[in-house]
Design a protein around this motif. Structure first.
Motif, PDB file in Angstrom:
ATOM      1  N   THR A 132      -5.570   9.714   4.845  1.00  0.00           N
ATOM      2  CA  THR A 132      -4.919   8.393   4.829  1.00  0.00           C
ATOM      3  C   THR A 132      -3.703   8.409   3.913  1.00  0.00           C
ATOM      4  N   ALA A 152      -6.185   9.867  -3.421  1.00  0.00           N
ATOM      5  CA  ALA A 152      -7.289   9.369  -2.603  1.00  0.00           C
ATOM      6  C   ALA A 152      -8.483   8.975  -3.470  1.00  0.00           C
ATOM      7  N   ARG A 210       0.826  -1.210   0.000  1.00  0.00           N
ATOM      8  CA  ARG A 210       0.000   0.000   0.000  1.00  0.00           C
ATOM      9  C   ARG A 210       0.858   1.258   0.000  1.00  0.00           C
ATOM     10  N   LEU A 217      -9.798   6.238  -1.034  1.00  0.00           N
ATOM     11  CA  LEU A 217      -9.473   6.480   0.367  1.00  0.00           C
ATOM     12  C   LEU A 217      -9.629   7.959   0.685  1.00  0.00           C
TER      13      LEU A 217
END
Length: 167
Positions: A43, A34, A16, A39
């Motif tokens: 994050t 994102a 990731r 996401l």
């Protein structure tokens, strides 16, 4: 921190983190990344900040420069998810896909009224179309087909058992 130390850190990153850094290395913002990954931008920033902290809190631009060098120096298999992520990110930045209209499926009983089935459709008799049958006619055709398949199955089993009795 030396380049070799940074490369050692890059070797130990999670998939990731690699995916996030690969997209960031294509000059995408945290918000764009994102959206691409589905996401929150926070994050994405956290993933990048964790790597920056492991490298001594270097600037984000320096991190991405080092990461780009690391990608260029390492041999990667063609199906490597990092390489695919970079290509997907570049493609997302250069060509946005047009929004398609929402497709709505018609009811199966009335779909033949809305569709142009063409002239190559096998007709039951000249001038009779599937839409002329109505609901009851269609159900009878389905039931007749099911009975025909059942008869074929029973006859096949009977034929197989007759052959087995011969041996």
């Amino acid at each position: 921190m030396s380049t070799q130390d940074a490369f050692a850190v890059f070797d130990s990153l999670t998939a990731r983190q690699h995916e996030t850094l690969a997209l960031a290395a294509t000059h995408m913002t945290s918000k764009q990344i994102a959206i691409e990954l589905g996401l929150a931008p926070v994050t994405i920033d956290k993933r990048i900040d964790v790597v920056r902290a492991r490298l001594g809190n270097i600037a984000r631009t320096e991190l991405l420069r080092l990461y780009s060098q690391w990608i260029d120096m390492h041999d990667r298999a063609i199906d490597d998810p990092i390489i695919l992520a970079i290509q997907r990110g570049k493609q997302a930045m250069t060509a946005m896909q047009p929004a398609d209209p929402t497709l709505t499926f018609a009811d199966s009983l009335s779909s033949d009224l809305q569709q142009n089935w063409g002239s190559d459709l096998i007709r039951l008799r000249p001038g009779l179309r599937p839409s002329d049958l109505g609901v009851a006619g269609k159900l009878l055709c389905i039931l007749g087909g099911a009975v025909a398949m059942m008869v074929v199955a029973v006859l096949s089993v009977a034929f197989a058992s007759a052959l087995m009795s011969l041996f």
